[in-house]
Design an enzyme around this catalytic site. Structure first.
Site, PDB file in Angstrom:
ATOM      1  N   ASP A 196      38.876  34.783  47.739  1.00 57.53           N
ATOM      2  CA  ASP A 196      39.998  34.753  46.806  1.00 57.53           C
ATOM      3  C   ASP A 196      39.683  33.713  45.732  1.00 57.53           C
ATOM      4  O   ASP A 196      38.729  32.938  45.832  1.00 57.53           O
ATOM      5  CB  ASP A 196      41.331  34.476  47.527  1.00 57.53           C
ATOM      6  CG  ASP A 196      42.527  34.940  46.674  1.00 57.53           C
ATOM      7  OD1 ASP A 196      42.341  35.226  45.476  1.00 57.53           O
ATOM      8  OD2 ASP A 196      43.653  35.002  47.198  1.00 57.53           O
TER       9      ASP A 196
HETATM   10  C1  BGC Z   1      45.411  35.918  44.469  1.00 55.56           C
HETATM   11  C2  BGC Z   1      44.803  37.264  44.773  1.00 55.56           C
HETATM   12  C3  BGC Z   1      44.286  37.899  43.499  1.00 55.56           C
HETATM   13  C4  BGC Z   1      43.316  36.951  42.825  1.00 55.56           C
HETATM   14  C5  BGC Z   1      42.693  37.513  41.564  1.00 55.56           C
HETATM   15  C6  BGC Z   1      44.513  35.058  43.600  1.00 55.56           C
HETATM   16  O1  BGC Z   1      45.156  33.916  43.163  1.00 55.56           O
HETATM   17  O2  BGC Z   1      45.688  35.260  45.680  1.00 55.56           O
HETATM   18  O3  BGC Z   1      45.745  38.081  45.388  1.00 55.56           O
HETATM   19  O4  BGC Z   1      43.680  39.117  43.799  1.00 55.56           O
HETATM   20  O5  BGC Z   1      44.009  35.764  42.500  1.00 55.56           O
HETATM   21  O6  BGC Z   1      43.595  37.601  40.536  1.00 55.56           O
END
Ligand code: BGC
Length: 734
Positions: free
Chosen positions: A276
C-alpha cells in the site's frame, strides 16, 4: 487506436529474455510505482525535479519505472506511454494503476451501499462499467475490490467494504473481480486487472482508528477475515495489495508468514503483490526496520513485488544484492510477475490498450452507465423506519431542508474521477416529482457541522411551516469517512441534531422524513426517534439524488438490507450479528440479574440488525420447515419457507438463511449467514423458497486449523433479517 497500438509496439520477446537483457537497475525500476506528477508527458509537465528530489532517486529510474499510479485520461495516458516507450531501452510498456473503487466517472453507490443491495449481478455490472470507463481512459489495473471485513463503524473505511459478513463479502469479492476483469484480459481490453486489498484484516484496526494495530487469532483470521480475499483470488484476481496494519505483530508489508507462506505457498498466488501507499517505508515507524535499507530487505523477503510511493527499493536493493543479503533471484521473480501481468493485459502488443479519446467521449458517463448507476442506487438505499409517511404523494407540499438538500457531495470519499457538478441534487429531483414544482421549498437549515445561522434558520423555519411534509437531508461530509476519516462520536454532527430538534419543536406533529447521506452505520439517536421515516441513502453516487426521489415517491420500492449492524451507541462497538453467546448470555432462563454479559445503561442488541430493511410492500412468512431433522454428509437438508406479498405494491424481499452450531469443538457464532434469495413479488403473489443446506456449509476452522464439521446439534434459522428468524433444530450425523 489499433493503428496507434501496432505502430508503437516493437514486437515482443519471450518474457524471460527481457529478464536476461535487463540490467539490475532496469529490473529494480520495474518494482517502483510512483504517482503521476513524477511522469514526463503527464499534464503537469512532469515536475520531475521537485518531488523526485524528495525521493532521492534519479531521473533514469523514474523514467523506467514499471508502473504509475493515478494516471487517467485517454490522451494523457497515450502521451505518457509514448514518452515511456521512447525512453525505455527494451520497449517494456508502462502499467497504469488507479483506484477505480465504485465507478470511474459514472459513480455507483459506495461499496457498503452496494453490499446492502444483496444483488451480485448489479454489483458485477457496476464493476464492468467502471472497468470499461477506466480502460478507455487508459487505466490497466484498479486497486479494487477492497474486501476487508468490518465491524467497527468508527473506522472511516467501512464505506469501502461490503460489510460484516464473511460469506456475503466473499460473494461480492467474486462479483467485483468478475466485473472488473471479465474472463479474458488480453482478449478484452475493455476490462482491467483487479487488485484485491488490503491483505490482510485491515478492517480489524483496534478502536476503529485507521492504520492501528490488528491482533486477531489465526482462527479468527481464517474464519472471518481471509475468506473474501481468497474468494477474489479464486475468481482469478490478478493482484493483491498489502495492508498498513500489523498481523500477529508483524506489519503485513514485511510479514513473511502471511505473504510468503500463506498467500504464495498455501494459496498458490503467483500474481503481483504491491505494497500500500508508502507501506514499505512505514516498516520503520512500525518498529521492525531500523532504516530504509532494512525496510527494503524485509518487504522483498516477504515477497512484495512493487513498492508504492516510497523509494526503499530504488535506493537499496542493488546494495542489498551486492552485500549478498538479497538474492537477485528474488528480484527476477518479482520482475517476471510484473512482466507477466503486462503480458496478460496485452500491453506488449498494444501498449495503449483501450485508451482512446474518441471512445472515451462516447462511453464515459454515457446514458446507459448512468441508468445502471441509478438502478443500483435505488437498490442500495435502506428504509430504516416508516410510520406511514412514505411514499410521498405528488400533490404534497414538500420542504427539503438540511445541508444535503442541494449538495453534490453524494459521491463518497473514493470518487476522485467523478464530478459533483454532474450530480442531480436531491431538492431538484424532488421538485421534478412534485405536481406543482413551486410547492417544493428548499433550505439548508445549517451546515454539515456548522450550527444554523440566523438567516439559515429563518429560511428553514418558513419552509417547514408552509409544507405538508418535511424532508430532512442530513449526513456526513464525504471527508468524515474514507481513509483517515475515523470518528469516535458516530452520531450526526451536533449542528444537524439541533436542526432536527428545532424543526420538531417548531412544527410538532408535522411528518418528517430523514434522508441520510453518510459513509458508516451511525448512532441514529436524535434522528430515528424524531423522524417518522428514515431512509439510509449512504453515498449513493452520480444518480443518487434521482434514486432517492424515486424511492421517496414510491416510483421505486426500497429493498436494501443492512450488511453492517447499526449500533445502539458507540459504546457497543464493535457489535455484529455473528458474535459468540458468552457463558452468561442475557435473557437465558437461569440468568442472574446482575452477573450476565450486558451493559447497565444500554441494550446488548444493536439498534438495527444485520439484514434489516423495510419495504412499501408487506412480506409475510409462512411456516418454515426442514425436509428432515438429521443431516448426513451425503444427505443434505432442504429448508423451505413460503413468502407472500400481502401489500399493495410489488417489492423485493431478501430471504435469509442462518445456522448455529450448538455444540462445536470451538465456540460458534450465534448465527452465521449461509444463503439468501431475493424474490420479486407482485401484490398478492407468493413464492416458496427452498434452500439446500449441506455438511460442507457447516464446516469451520477447528483448534488444529482443520476445516471440518462437528456432528451434533444445529439450528437453522430463516427470516427477513438476522433478528427476526424462525429456529429449526436439526442434527448432523457423521
Ligand atoms: C489506500 C489504498 C489505495 C492507495 C493508492 C492508500 O492510501 O490505503 O486503498 O489503493 O492509497 O491510492
Amino acid at each position: 487506436m489499433t493503428q496507434l497500438n501496432t505502430a508503437s509496439a516493437r514486437g515482443k520477446l519471450p518474457l524471460r529474455e527481457y529478464l536476461e537483457r535487463m540490467t539490475l537497475e532496469e529490473k529494480i525500476a520495474q518494482l517502483i510505482q510512483l504517482a503521476v506528477p513524477f511522469f514526463e508527458g503527464a499534464s503537469d509537465d512532469g515536475q520531475i525535479t521537485g518531488p523526485m528530489a524528495s525521493l532521492g532517486i534519479d531521473g533514469h529510474t523514474v523514467r523506467n519505472a514499471g508502473s504509475v499510479l493515478g494516471l487517467a485520461g485517454a490522451q494523457e495516458t497515450i502521451n505518457v506511454q509514448r514518452m515511456h516507450l521512447a525512453h525505455n531501452r527494451l520497449g517494456i510498456p508502462l502499467l497504469t494503476m488507479a483506484d477505480i473503487v465504485h465507478g470511474f466517472k459514472t459513480i455507483f453507490p459506495v461499496p457498503l451501499a452496494i453490499g446492502c443491495s444483496w444483488d451480485l449481478a448489479l454489483a458485477e455490472r457496476s464493476a464492468e462499467i467502471a472497468a470499461l470507463e477506466a480502460a478507455v481512459s487508459g487505466i490497466h489495473v484498479t486497486f479494487a475490490p477492497m474486501v476487508d471485513l468490518v465491524r467497527d463503524p468508527r473506522w472511516g473505511r467501512v464505506m469501502e467494504s461490503t460489510g460484516e459478513d464473511p460469506y456475503l463479502n466473499a460473494l461480492f469479492a467474486r462479483a467485483f473481480v468478475r466485473g472488473f476483469q471479465g474472463d479474458d484480459l488480453a482478449g478484452n481490453p475493455d476490462r482491467v486487472a483487479a487488485c484485491v486489498k488490503h491483505f490482510a484484516a485491515y478492517g480489524a484496526a483496534e478502536a476503529g482508528r485507521d492504520y492501528n494495530t490488528v491482533d486477531v487469532s489465526e482462527r479468527q483470521l481464517r474464519e472471518f477475515y481471509l475468506p473474501a480475499y481468497k474468494a477474489a483470488l479464486d475468481e482469478g484476481c490478478e493482484m493483491v495489495m498489502t495492508s498498513f496494519n500489523t498481523v500477529d505483530g508483524i506489519p503485513a508489508t514485511g510479514n513473511v508468514p502471511l505473504m510468503r507462506r500463506l498467500l504464495r505457498e498455501e494459496w498458490g498466488f503467483d500474481g503481483v503483490l504491491i505494497s500500500d501507499w508508502g507501506a514499505v517505508k512505514e516498516l520503520i515507524a512500525h518498529g521492525v526496520a531500523a532504516d530504509e535499507r532494512e525496510a527494503a530487505l524485509k518487504a522483498m523477503k516477504a515477497g512484495v513485488d512493487i513498492e508504492m510511493m516510497t523509494s526503499c527499493y530504488a535506493k537499496h536493493l542493488s546494495g542489498l544484492i551486492a552485500a549478498g543479503e538479497v538474492d537477485e533471484a528474488l528480484i527476477d521473480e518479482a520482475v517476471l510477475r510484473i512482466l507477466e501481468l503486462k503480458d496478460k493485459l496485452g500491453l506488449f502488443e498494444k501498449p495503449y490498450r483501450a485508451a482512446d479519446p474518441e471512445r472515451e467521449r462516447e462511453v464515459v458517463f454515457c446514458d446507459a452507465h448512468r441508468a445502471a448507476a441509478l438502478e443500483l442506487a435505488r437498490r442500495s438505499c435502506v428504509l430504516l423506519k416508516n410510520d406511514g409517511v412514505l411514499p410521498l404523494a405528488a400533490a404534497q407540499r414538500i420542504a427539503v431542508i438540511g445541508p444535503f438538500a442541494r449538495s453534490g457531495d453524494l459521491l463518497g470519499p473514493w470518487s476522485w474521477t467523478g464530478s459533483q457538478d454532474a450530480v442531480v441534487r436531491l431538492s431538484e429531483a424532488i421538485r421534478a416529482k412534485a405536481a406543482a414544482p413551486d410547492a417544493v421549498t428548499v433550505a439548508d437549515g445549517c451546515g454539515i457541522e456548522a450550527a444554523p445561522a440566523e438567516a439559515q434558520w429563518a429560511a428553514a423555519a418558513a419552509a417547514a411551516q408552509s409544507a405538508d411534509v418535511i424532508v430532512l437531508a442530513l449526513g456526513e461530509h464525504s471527508d468524515m469517512s474514507g481513509e483517515a476519516g475515523c470518528r469516535s462520536d458516530i452520531r450526526l454532527p451536533q449542528a444537524q441534531l439541533e436542526l432536527v430538534r428545532r424543526i420538531k419543536a417548531l412544527v410538532p406533529g408535522k411528518p418528517v422524513v430523514a434522508v441520510l447521506f453518510n459513509g458508516r452505520p451511525l448512532d441514529l439517536h436524535g434522528v430515528i426517534d424524531e423522524a417518522d421515516a428514515v431512509l439510509e441513502a449512504w453515498f449513493p453516487g452520480s444518480e443518487g439524488g434521482v434514486a432517492v426521489a424515486d424511492l421517496l415517491y414510491g416510483d421505486a420500492n426500497p429493498s436494501g438490507r443492512l450488511t453492517m449492524s447499526f449500533p445502539y451507541s458507540v459504546g457497543q462497538v464493535p457489535v455484529y450479528y455473528n458474535a459468540f453467546n458468552t457463558g452468561r448470555p442475557q435473557g437465558a432462563p437461569d440468568a442472574q440479574v446482575r452477573y450476565v454479559s450486558q451493559y447497565l445503561d444500554i441494550p446488548n442488541e444493536p439498534l438495527l440488525p444485520f439484514g434489516f430493511g423495510l419495504s412499501y410492500a408487506a412480506f409475510e412468512y409462512g411456516e418454515a420447515a426442514l425436509s428432515a431433522d438429521t443431516m448426513t454428509p451425503d444427505a443434505p437438508l432442504t429448508v423451505t419457507v413460503r413468502v407472500t406479498n400481502t401489500g399493495s405494491v410489488a417489492g423485493i424481499e431478501t430471504v435469509q438463511l442462518y445456522v448455529r452450531d450448538v455444540s462445536g469443538e470451538v465456540v460458534r457464532p450465534v448465527k452465521e449467514l449461509k444463503a439468501f434469495r431475493q424474490l420479486e413479488l407482485q401484490p398478492g403473489e407468493s413464492a416458496e423458497v427452498a434452500f439446500e443446506l449441506n455438511e460442507r456449509q457447516l464446516r469451520y476452522y477447528h483448534s488444529d486449523l482443520s476445516h471440518t464439521s462437528d456432528a451434533g446439534a444445529f439450528v437453522a434459522m430463516v427470516g427477513p433479517n438476522s433478528r427476526d428468524v424462525t429456529p429449526l433444530p436439526f442434527a448432523l450425523v457423521k
